[in-house]
Every structure is written in structure tokens, then in C-alpha cells.
Design an enzyme around this catalytic site. Structure first.
Site, PDB file in Angstrom:
ATOM      1  N   GLY A  83      41.706   7.553  47.233  1.00 41.68           N
ATOM      2  CA  GLY A  83      40.687   7.973  48.217  1.00 41.68           C
ATOM      3  C   GLY A  83      40.578   6.707  49.169  1.00 41.68           C
ATOM      4  O   GLY A  83      39.542   6.555  49.672  1.00 41.68           O
ATOM      5  N   CYS A 141      47.021  11.521  54.674  1.00 41.97           N
ATOM      6  CA  CYS A 141      46.427  11.184  53.397  1.00 41.97           C
ATOM      7  C   CYS A 141      45.835  12.513  52.795  1.00 41.97           C
ATOM      8  O   CYS A 141      44.901  13.169  53.554  1.00 41.97           O
ATOM      9  CB  CYS A 141      45.379  10.233  53.567  1.00 41.97           C
ATOM     10  SG  CYS A 141      44.550   9.848  51.805  1.00 41.97           S
ATOM     11  N   LYS A 178      52.992   8.712  60.422  1.00 38.28           N
ATOM     12  CA  LYS A 178      53.294   9.418  59.071  1.00 38.28           C
ATOM     13  C   LYS A 178      52.950  10.741  58.872  1.00 38.28           C
ATOM     14  O   LYS A 178      51.892  11.078  58.871  1.00 38.28           O
ATOM     15  CB  LYS A 178      52.823   8.643  58.110  1.00 38.28           C
ATOM     16  CG  LYS A 178      53.206   8.986  56.540  1.00 38.28           C
ATOM     17  CD  LYS A 178      53.044   7.702  55.603  1.00 38.28           C
ATOM     18  CE  LYS A 178      53.556   7.946  54.254  1.00 38.28           C
ATOM     19  NZ  LYS A 178      53.467   6.709  53.448  1.00 38.28           N
TER      20      LYS A 178
HETATM   21  C1  DHB Z   1      46.064   8.112  49.303  1.00 38.26           C
HETATM   22  C2  DHB Z   1      46.857   8.655  48.338  1.00 38.26           C
HETATM   23  C3  DHB Z   1      48.015   9.296  49.068  1.00 38.26           C
HETATM   24  O1  DHB Z   1      48.844   9.926  48.165  1.00 38.26           O
HETATM   25  C4  DHB Z   1      48.378   8.865  50.396  1.00 38.26           C
HETATM   26  O2  DHB Z   1      49.707   9.431  50.717  1.00 38.26           O
HETATM   27  C5  DHB Z   1      47.617   8.006  51.168  1.00 38.26           C
HETATM   28  C6  DHB Z   1      46.486   7.675  50.485  1.00 38.26           C
HETATM   29  C7  DHB Z   1      44.846   7.580  48.947  1.00 38.26           C
HETATM   30  O3  DHB Z   1      44.048   8.371  47.962  1.00 38.26           O
HETATM   31  O4  DHB Z   1      44.235   6.476  49.135  1.00 38.26           O
END
Ligand code: DHB
Length: 338
Positions: A83, A141, A178
Site C-alpha cells: 500500500g 500500483c 511503468k
Molecule cells: C506496491 C505493490 C506493488 O506490487 C507494486 O507493484 C507497487 C506498489 C505497494 O503496495 O506499495
């Protein structure tokens, strides 16, 4: 070009590569989120020798992240649901970026926001900070409150984030977008962010997944869903790199997704990546980026490559040659049949 003899005289393969204006002596970087800002890896790995440290995505404000548990094992991979926990941009600049800069470590800063405006503020804040080799814009994300915030799932939203970041970032600093594999057409998202000014692409972020605990009979992760990473996702990542490179052969790609060995990295180069990030593998082998680079070097040397750059996208050429040879054989067989 693809010989089987080693480079004559056992010469070293030139492993240098570039992502737009960012040149590096080595093609293996860390992956965002898997090495924080590098400090924890420093006892195990020469951070000045690898391609770059890619930092955990930083947001404008400090953030405590999602409820625990935040990780779950899966077949050939893992789920995470952090998160975007982090100290916020000010502390990141004062502590993490400073630590990296003082050591001369090539640094790619990953940024994440909940709105286009937040991305803009992050880019503005970072603009005059020295020691940033590139920005990676995390628009994918999986662990955000609403799927509407996964900008990379919508071409228009993805483009608007990249446009403001590009506009507020120094022209010398490449902006990499990304992307998420959780879309029907990743080439369409790539087009949108490239039209908006992205200098390159990071492919791929984690896939959205879920594990249910058979004992408690409810989701294992506190956040319920999480990002799937590790070797389980490698074929998805290779496919994404292949498709995007086929559509945009001149666009630099930082490839990632389950890379654990030099051979895995070689696969990404053949698909069209110019460099690779290693993420999940560092959790059980913090030395992985250096090991993978050494293994990749030996694979390239054994195949007679003088330069790593000659392998970038070569899978496409080899496939085209193979198809042409098959077509010619079929045509000859047809003719022989009269
Ligand atoms: C987070 C988790 C992920 O898998 C990602 O690709 C980017 C961020 C996260 O929860 O912070």
C-alpha cells in the site's frame, strides 16, 4: 551474429546499455519496492557496480500502507500488499536520496500519486535535485483504494500523468512509464504514454492477485488483493516486452517480472528490453543483481556477442528469419509437387 564460440581471446562482453539518455555500464537494476532505497542491500551488493538502484515508489506525503498481513507465498511467486508505505517526498530527499547521492550510486527514482496533480508536485519537487538518473512513473500500483487510481489501466489517464511529469522534469532526465499487465491491450497504453512524452517504458508491474486461506476461509492478505510477482509472471512479462518492442522497436524498455537467472535476463533482452530490473529474487538472494549480470555476461560471451546491445530485440530478427526460411521451404515443396 549468433555464433556459439566464445568471444575470441576470452574478451569481456561490453555490458553497457542505455535507457534513453541514461547510460549505464551494467544492464541489471534493482526493481522498485524490492530494495527500498538500497541501504539494506549495501552489505551484500556493490551498488555502484549494478545498473542502478530503483527506489521504492515515493508519494508526496508519509503513508503507513495497508493492514497486515502484507505478503503471501504463491506457486513460483508471492503476493504483496504494502500500500505504498513510505516516508513522503521530503524525508526521502533528505535521507534516502542523499545517501545514494553521497555514494555516487546511479539512482532511478520511482514516484506514485493518487492524482495527476500529485504526480506533478512530485516532479516539481524532484526537478532540482541532483543525482537522479531517471524517473520511473509508477502508474500501475495494484494496492490502491480504487481501481480508478490505476492510471495504467486507462490510456487517457496514463497519458495525462506522463504528460505532466515529462513537462515538469529536466529534459536531461528520462521519464520511464511503468505499465500494468492487467489490461487487454498493453500496446495501446504504451502508445498513449509515448505520445504523452515518455522516453521509455518499464514492463511490467505486478499482476493483481488474491489468496484465500483455507483455515480462516477468508483472504490471506489484510488488503485482500495484492501484486503477484516472481517467476510465475515471467512469461506474461516477456510477452508484454515482445509486443511493445514489436510495435515500438526504438523505444527503450526496462524489462522485469520474475528474473532470477542470467538466462531469464537474456530472454528479456531477446524480447526487446535494453536493461532489466530484478525484484523478488533479492528477497532470498540479495546478491542476485550482480550474480545475474555475471551469468548474463557468460551467456553472451559463450554465444559470441561482443556487445550486449547486439542482443536487444534479437529474438524478433531470429523469428523473422525462421518464418522466412519456413516459407521458402514450403514454397520449394509446393513447386517440387508441381
Ligand atoms: C506496491 C505493490 C506493488 O506490487 C507494486 O507493484 C507497487 C506498489 C505497494 O503496495 O506499495
Amino acid at each position: 551474429m549468433v555464433a556459439t564460440a566464445p568471444v575470441p581471446g576470452g574478451a569481456r562482453v561490453d555490458m553497457s546499455t542505455r535507457l534513453g539518455a541514461f547510460q549505464m555500464p551494467d544492464p541489471v537494476l534493482t526493481a522498485s519496492g524490492c530494495a527500498a532505497a538500497g541501504r539494506e542491500l549495501a552489505p551484500f551488493l556493490d551498488l555502484n557496480a549494478i545498473g542502478a538502484v530503483v527506489t521504492k515508489s515515493i508519494m508526496l506525503n508519509p503513508r503507513s500502507g495497508r493492514p497486515t498481513p502484507r505478503m503471501a507465498e504463491t506457486p513460483s511467486g508471492m503476493l504483496n500488499s504494502i500500500g505504498l508505505q513510505g516516508p513522503g517526498i521530503e524525508e526521502f530527499i533528505a535521507k534516502d536520496l542523499r545517501w545514494l547521492r553521497e555514494r555516487g550510486i546511479r539512482t532511478v527514482v520511482s514516484i506514485a500519486g493518487g492524482s495527476v496533480q500529485e504526480y506533478q508536485k512530485l516532479a516539481q519537487r524532484l526537478r532540482h535535485e541532483p543525482g537522479i538518473a531517471a524517473l520511473e512513473v509508477n502508474i500501475s500500483c495494484p494496492n490502491v483504494e480504487s481501481r480508478g487510481q490505476v492510471f495504467a489501466c486507462d490510456p487517457l489517464s496514463a497519458g495525462s500523468v506522463v504528460q505532466v511529469v515529462r513537462r515538469h522534469t529536466s529534459p536531461d532526465v528520462p521519464v520511464l512509464a511503468k505499465l500494468s499487465p492487467d489490461v487487454t491491450d498493453i500496446v495501446a497504453i504504451a502508445k498513449s504514454v509515448l505520445d504523452a512524452g515518455a522516453d521509455g517504458l518499464s514492463l511490467i508491474n505486478t499482476l493483481l492477485g488474491m489468496v484465500i486461506d483455507p483455515d480462516t476461509m477468508r483472504p490471506m492478505l489484510g488488503g485482500m488483493t495484492g501484486g503477484l510477482s516472481g517467476p510465475a509472471i515471467r512469461p506474461v512479462a516477456v510477452r508484454a516486452v515482445w509486443q511493445v518492442h514489436a510495435a515500438y522497436p526504438r523505444v527503450p524498455i526496462l524489462g522485469m517480472g520474475g528474473i532470477r537467472t542470467g538466462q531469464d535476463a537474456f530472454e528479456f533482452l531477446l524480447a526487446g528490453a535494453s536493461a532489466v530490473s530484478v525484484g523478488t529474487a533479492v528477497f532470498n538472494d540479495p546478491h542476485a543483481p550482480a550474480r545475474i549480470s555475471a551469468e548474463l555476461h557468460d551467456i553472451l560471451a559463450a554465444r559470441g556477442f561482443a556487445r550486449l546491445s547486439d542482443a536487444i530485440g534479437l529474438g524478433h530478427t531470429m523469428q523473422a528469419r525462421h518464418v522466412a526460411a519456413m516459407d521458402a521451404r514450403r514454397a520449394a515443396e509446393q513447386e517440387a509437387l508441381g
